[in-house]
Write an enzyme that holds these catalytic residues in place. Structure first.
Site, PDB file in Angstrom:
ATOM      1  N   ARG A   1       0.878  -1.160   0.000  1.00 25.04           N
ATOM      2  CA  ARG A   1       0.000   0.000   0.000  1.00 25.04           C
ATOM      3  C   ARG A   1       0.916   1.210   0.000  1.00 25.04           C
ATOM      4  NH1 ARG A   1      -2.700   2.979   3.862  1.00 25.04           N
ATOM      5  NH2 ARG A   1      -1.082   2.558   5.383  1.00 25.04           N
TER       6      ARG A   1
ATOM      7  N   ARG B   1      -1.599  11.314  -0.615  1.00 33.35           N
ATOM      8  CA  ARG B   1      -2.394  12.317   0.077  1.00 33.35           C
ATOM      9  C   ARG B   1      -2.696  13.432  -0.933  1.00 33.35           C
ATOM     10  NH1 ARG B   1       0.668  14.056   5.220  1.00 33.35           N
ATOM     11  NH2 ARG B   1       0.066  12.028   6.032  1.00 33.35           N
TER      12      ARG B   1
ATOM     13  N   ARG C   1      18.245  -6.483   9.777  1.00 34.27           N
ATOM     14  CA  ARG C   1      19.029  -5.533   8.971  1.00 34.27           C
ATOM     15  C   ARG C   1      19.768  -4.662   9.971  1.00 34.27           C
ATOM     16  NH1 ARG C   1      21.014  -5.557   4.460  1.00 34.27           N
ATOM     17  NH2 ARG C   1      20.670  -3.383   3.888  1.00 34.27           N
TER      18      ARG C   1
ATOM     19  N   ARG D   1      19.795   8.404   4.298  1.00 37.86           N
ATOM     20  CA  ARG D   1      19.343   9.742   4.703  1.00 37.86           C
ATOM     21  C   ARG D   1      20.424  10.481   5.477  1.00 37.86           C
ATOM     22  NH1 ARG D   1      14.213   7.397   8.233  1.00 37.86           N
ATOM     23  NH2 ARG D   1      15.399   5.785   9.277  1.00 37.86           N
TER      24      ARG D   1
ATOM     25  N   GLU E   1      23.126   7.982   7.450  1.00 43.36           N
ATOM     26  CA  GLU E   1      22.665   6.640   7.840  1.00 43.36           C
ATOM     27  C   GLU E   1      22.860   5.671   6.682  1.00 43.36           C
ATOM     28  OE1 GLU E   1      18.896   6.702   9.993  1.00 43.36           O
ATOM     29  OE2 GLU E   1      18.322   4.861   8.955  1.00 43.36           O
TER      30      GLU E   1
ATOM     31  N   TYR F   1       8.412  -5.074  14.238  1.00 41.13           N
ATOM     32  CA  TYR F   1       8.800  -3.741  13.813  1.00 41.13           C
ATOM     33  C   TYR F   1       8.006  -2.686  14.602  1.00 41.13           C
ATOM     34  CZ  TYR F   1      10.719  -0.947   9.945  1.00 41.13           C
ATOM     35  OH  TYR F   1      11.454  -0.083   9.170  1.00 41.13           O
TER      36      TYR F   1
ATOM     37  N   ASP G   1       7.047   0.661  16.665  1.00 33.88           N
ATOM     38  CA  ASP G   1       7.435   2.045  16.948  1.00 33.88           C
ATOM     39  C   ASP G   1       7.411   2.249  18.461  1.00 33.88           C
ATOM     40  OD1 ASP G   1       8.073   3.170  14.504  1.00 33.88           O
ATOM     41  OD2 ASP G   1       5.979   3.536  13.984  1.00 33.88           O
TER      42      ASP G   1
HETATM   43  P1  FAD Z   1      15.829  -1.498  22.344  1.00 33.45           P
HETATM   44  O1  FAD Z   1      15.804  -0.023  22.346  1.00 33.45           O
HETATM   45  O2  FAD Z   1      16.554  -2.185  21.229  1.00 33.45           O
HETATM   46  O3  FAD Z   1      16.399  -1.987  23.739  1.00 33.45           O
HETATM   47  C1  FAD Z   1      16.845  -3.293  23.974  1.00 33.45           C
HETATM   48  C2  FAD Z   1      18.046  -3.191  24.914  1.00 33.45           C
HETATM   49  O4  FAD Z   1      18.436  -4.502  25.308  1.00 33.45           O
HETATM   50  C3  FAD Z   1      19.268  -2.571  24.236  1.00 33.45           C
HETATM   51  O5  FAD Z   1      19.751  -1.502  25.007  1.00 33.45           O
HETATM   52  C4  FAD Z   1      20.259  -3.733  24.168  1.00 33.45           C
HETATM   53  O6  FAD Z   1      21.618  -3.302  24.287  1.00 33.45           O
HETATM   54  C5  FAD Z   1      19.832  -4.556  25.370  1.00 33.45           C
HETATM   55  N1  FAD Z   1      20.245  -5.964  25.288  1.00 33.45           N
HETATM   56  C6  FAD Z   1      20.100  -6.802  24.240  1.00 33.45           C
HETATM   57  N2  FAD Z   1      20.635  -8.008  24.526  1.00 33.45           N
HETATM   58  C7  FAD Z   1      21.107  -7.926  25.804  1.00 33.45           C
HETATM   59  C8  FAD Z   1      21.786  -8.838  26.655  1.00 33.45           C
HETATM   60  N3  FAD Z   1      22.086 -10.068  26.253  1.00 33.45           N
HETATM   61  N4  FAD Z   1      22.144  -8.426  27.891  1.00 33.45           N
HETATM   62  C9  FAD Z   1      21.876  -7.165  28.313  1.00 33.45           C
HETATM   63  N5  FAD Z   1      21.247  -6.252  27.532  1.00 33.45           N
HETATM   64  C10 FAD Z   1      20.863  -6.626  26.295  1.00 33.45           C
HETATM   65  N6  FAD Z   1      10.160   4.524  16.613  1.00 33.45           N
HETATM   66  C11 FAD Z   1       9.332   5.591  16.565  1.00 33.45           C
HETATM   67  O7  FAD Z   1       8.276   5.594  17.225  1.00 33.45           O
HETATM   68  N7  FAD Z   1       9.643   6.694  15.792  1.00 33.45           N
HETATM   69  C12 FAD Z   1      10.772   6.766  15.057  1.00 33.45           C
HETATM   70  O8  FAD Z   1      11.013   7.768  14.381  1.00 33.45           O
HETATM   71  C13 FAD Z   1      11.663   5.645  15.081  1.00 33.45           C
HETATM   72  N8  FAD Z   1      12.786   5.659  14.364  1.00 33.45           N
HETATM   73  C14 FAD Z   1      13.631   4.590  14.417  1.00 33.45           C
HETATM   74  C15 FAD Z   1      14.824   4.661  13.693  1.00 33.45           C
HETATM   75  C16 FAD Z   1      15.721   3.612  13.735  1.00 33.45           C
HETATM   76  C17 FAD Z   1      17.004   3.690  12.946  1.00 33.45           C
HETATM   77  C18 FAD Z   1      15.415   2.457  14.519  1.00 33.45           C
HETATM   78  C19 FAD Z   1      16.384   1.293  14.580  1.00 33.45           C
HETATM   79  C20 FAD Z   1      14.253   2.384  15.258  1.00 33.45           C
HETATM   80  C21 FAD Z   1      13.347   3.448  15.203  1.00 33.45           C
HETATM   81  N9  FAD Z   1      12.167   3.442  15.958  1.00 33.45           N
HETATM   82  C22 FAD Z   1      11.311   4.520  15.900  1.00 33.45           C
HETATM   83  C23 FAD Z   1      11.795   2.278  16.819  1.00 33.45           C
HETATM   84  C24 FAD Z   1      12.281   2.442  18.269  1.00 33.45           C
HETATM   85  O9  FAD Z   1      13.679   2.528  18.299  1.00 33.45           O
HETATM   86  C25 FAD Z   1      11.803   1.246  19.077  1.00 33.45           C
HETATM   87  O10 FAD Z   1      10.413   1.123  19.041  1.00 33.45           O
HETATM   88  C26 FAD Z   1      12.211   1.261  20.570  1.00 33.45           C
HETATM   89  O11 FAD Z   1      13.401   1.937  20.817  1.00 33.45           O
HETATM   90  C27 FAD Z   1      12.346  -0.185  21.013  1.00 33.45           C
HETATM   91  O12 FAD Z   1      12.592  -0.286  22.395  1.00 33.45           O
HETATM   92  P2  FAD Z   1      12.972  -1.710  22.996  1.00 33.45           P
HETATM   93  O13 FAD Z   1      13.100  -1.531  24.456  1.00 33.45           O
HETATM   94  O14 FAD Z   1      12.023  -2.715  22.477  1.00 33.45           O
HETATM   95  O15 FAD Z   1      14.359  -2.100  22.305  1.00 33.45           O
HETATM   96  N1  UDP Z   2      10.439   4.550   1.249  1.00 32.15           N
HETATM   97  C1  UDP Z   2      10.786   4.921  -0.021  1.00 32.15           C
HETATM   98  N2  UDP Z   2      11.322   6.163  -0.239  1.00 32.15           N
HETATM   99  C2  UDP Z   2      11.548   7.039   0.776  1.00 32.15           C
HETATM  100  C3  UDP Z   2      11.196   6.648   2.077  1.00 32.15           C
HETATM  101  C4  UDP Z   2      10.658   5.400   2.297  1.00 32.15           C
HETATM  102  O1  UDP Z   2      10.595   4.144  -0.966  1.00 32.15           O
HETATM  103  O2  UDP Z   2      12.057   8.144   0.524  1.00 32.15           O
HETATM  104  C5  UDP Z   2       9.881   3.175   1.497  1.00 32.15           C
HETATM  105  C6  UDP Z   2      10.978   2.134   1.604  1.00 32.15           C
HETATM  106  O3  UDP Z   2      10.540   0.938   0.980  1.00 32.15           O
HETATM  107  C7  UDP Z   2      11.132   1.930   3.093  1.00 32.15           C
HETATM  108  C8  UDP Z   2       9.704   2.155   3.597  1.00 32.15           C
HETATM  109  O4  UDP Z   2       9.148   3.126   2.686  1.00 32.15           O
HETATM  110  O5  UDP Z   2      11.637   0.646   3.395  1.00 32.15           O
HETATM  111  C9  UDP Z   2       9.634   2.663   5.036  1.00 32.15           C
HETATM  112  O6  UDP Z   2      10.512   3.766   5.170  1.00 32.15           O
HETATM  113  P1  UDP Z   2      10.592   4.739   6.405  1.00 32.15           P
HETATM  114  O7  UDP Z   2      11.846   5.492   6.275  1.00 32.15           O
HETATM  115  O8  UDP Z   2       9.331   5.506   6.522  1.00 32.15           O
HETATM  116  O9  UDP Z   2      10.584   3.737   7.627  1.00 32.15           O
HETATM  117  P2  UDP Z   2      11.652   3.453   8.743  1.00 32.15           P
HETATM  118  O10 UDP Z   2      12.796   2.855   8.026  1.00 32.15           O
HETATM  119  O11 UDP Z   2      11.999   4.767   9.381  1.00 32.15           O
HETATM  120  O12 UDP Z   2      10.922   2.525   9.648  1.00 32.15           O
END
Ligand code: FAD
Ligand code: UDP
Length: 383
Positions: free
Chosen positions: A177, A181, A260, A291, A313, A361, A363
């Site tokens: 999907r 907008r 990943r 980005r 990144e 996955y 948030d």
């Molecule tokens: P984590 O933050 O991964 O915490 C798990 C912890 O466990 C880590 O500190 C790790 O070191 C620890 N751990 C693992 N194994 C062990 C072990 N064996 N012993 C001790 N400690 C251990 N969400 C949004 O809502 N908005 C966003 O814009 C957004 N952007 C993102 C961008 C990126 C690049 C990524 C990767 C994620 C993004 N997220 C975003 C998602 C967000 O990061 C997660 O939803 C949230 O941080 C997950 O929290 P968690 O506690 O599940 O995991």
């Molecule tokens: N996407 C894309 N072009 C962009 C941004 C996102 O095609 O400029 C697609 C891409 O397939 C990506 C998905 O939308 O895997 C989700 O991207 P976004 O950056 O929103 O998610 P995040 O990686 O932050 O979870």
């Protein structure tokens, strides 16, 4: 009676929210974290006076009022609204796909003109695809949904970099999907509540834990890998909350779940304003990063003069030992995850949670909602 009620593995958002709830009920908690800091992937650090999102841009957004009311008790949020820019060669486009994007692509001015253009391009794509009812790969699926211009300029290169495979080798379900907008609205998230903590996510995390730490109910050990001291740590607590990778808990005995990974390159620059926006996506394949984040814009601003911090990144293949950032929710991994979840359900006195622990996955708002539910289950329903 053991020394602690709960051992929490991982000090990310899930672990911290659970700890806060448990301490409120008078439980004694030991948290272990293998990194040298708490907060998991939402951790922020201050560089040149600017809050830096160390593990990638984190924008809080939610439609869940309960979650918003909960999290805003621990810190003020600003009115940041995510409006990323996509850069393809020398062209700039607004995301998500909206009237500003369509105008920049084709010069159209009204929703009807934009819809007609998309219909024309998707019809052209249909005529070139062998079985349009069953797209064979992501390329075909995206062309059928968006047409050639949007696909080639804004989707193909970005997606291929993100997943490390060409679009013809990626499954179609990744893009089921595409939200279009037909208004001039650049707000990326369709969420009621959105913002960034004014004093940074690390401050927010500390505030979540503050009361429990002050009362001595929460104790934290950083630089402590659960698996290196598994027996001793398990002995110390009645129950475990585990937020590390699901397969690692079971010694990967059914096979490894794939992730990943990402690599971040952060630089302090001697200028006020490098790119004029917090997030600029680079959508062409030839540029190796997806980005560039300019962190000061998350704080809405120009509070620091003469310096800025930017992060590139780079998507990366995940190999054992690398940070697991994104679960790969394809068929193979989802099936394997289901098998591990059966083992997890049978594990007595252990709660699995978070992005790694449930291999989802999530948030941030979903992680908070899950942690609140798990805490309710552990502290009230099962107690
Ligand atoms: P984590 O933050 O991964 O915490 C798990 C912890 O466990 C880590 O500190 C790790 O070191 C620890 N751990 C693992 N194994 C062990 C072990 N064996 N012993 C001790 N400690 C251990 N969400 C949004 O809502 N908005 C966003 O814009 C957004 N952007 C993102 C961008 C990126 C690049 C990524 C990767 C994620 C993004 N997220 C975003 C998602 C967000 O990061 C997660 O939803 C949230 O941080 C997950 O929290 P968690 O506690 O599940 O995991
Ligand atoms: N996407 C894309 N072009 C962009 C941004 C996102 O095609 O400029 C697609 C891409 O397939 C990506 C998905 O939308 O895997 C989700 O991207 P976004 O950056 O929103 O998610 P995040 O990686 O932050 O979870």
């Amino acid at each position: 009676m053991k020394e602690y009620d709960y051992l929490i593995v991982g000090t990310g958002l899930f672990g911290c929210v659970f700890a806060e709830r448990a301490a409120k009920e008078g439980k004694k908690i030991l948290m272990v974290e293998k990194r040298d800091h708490i907060g998991g992937n939402i951790y922020t650090d201050v560089l040149a006076g600017i809050d830096v999102h160390v593990y990638g841009a984190h924008i809080f957004h939610t439609n869940n009022k309960e979650v918003w009311d909960y999290i805003t008790r621990f810190g003020e949020f600003n009115r940041y609204t995510n409006c990323p820019i996509a850069r393809y060669k020398d062209e700039l486009y607004n995301l998500p796909f909206n009237m500003n994007t369509f105008h920049a692509l084709w010069g159209v001015k009204t929703p009807d003109e934009a819809k007609a253009m998309i219909e024309k391009q998707t019809a052209e794509a249909r005529s070139t695809i062998p079985d349009p009812e069953n797209p064979a790969n992501l390329r075909e699926q995206a062309l059928l949904l968006a047409g050639k211009d949007i696909y080639e300029k804004l989707i193909e290169g970005y997606t291929e970099k993100q997943w490390g495979r060409r679009a013809t080798e990626l499954p179609p379900f990744i893009i089921k999907r595409l939200p279009f907008r037909f208004t001039y609205d650049n707000n990326y998230f369709n969420a009621k509540y959105q913002g960034i903590p004014v004093r940074g996510y690390s401050d927010l995390i500390q505030n979540i834990l503050k009361e429990g730490m002050n009362s001595g109910l929460i104790k934290i050990l950083v630089k402590t890998d659960f698996f290196k001291e598994r027996e001793e740590l398990t002995e110390k607590a009645e129950k475990i909350v585990y937020t590390g990778p699901l397969d690692e808990y079971f010694g990967k005995k059914l096979g490894a779940l794939e992730f990943r990974s990402l690599r971040f390159e952060t630089e302090v620059m001697d200028c006020d304003n490098f790119q004029g926006n917090a997030v600029v996506n680079y959508t062409e394949y030839e540029i190796p990063y997806t980005r560039i984040i300019e962190h000061k814009h998350f704080a809405l601003g120009t509070h620091v003069v003469g310096k800025t911090v930017v992060t590139k990144e780079y998507p990366a293949d995940w190999t054992p030992g690398a940070e697991p950032y994104y679960p790969v929710n394809d068929e193979r991994n989802n099936k394997l995850c289901e098998e591990y979840m059966k083992l997890a359900k049978a594990e007595r006195n252990v709660f699995f949670g978070g992005r790694l622990g449930l291999y989802k996955y999530f948030d941030m708002d979903q992680v908070i909602a899950e942690a609140l539910n798990t805490a309710d289950l552990a502290l009230h329903i099962m107690n």
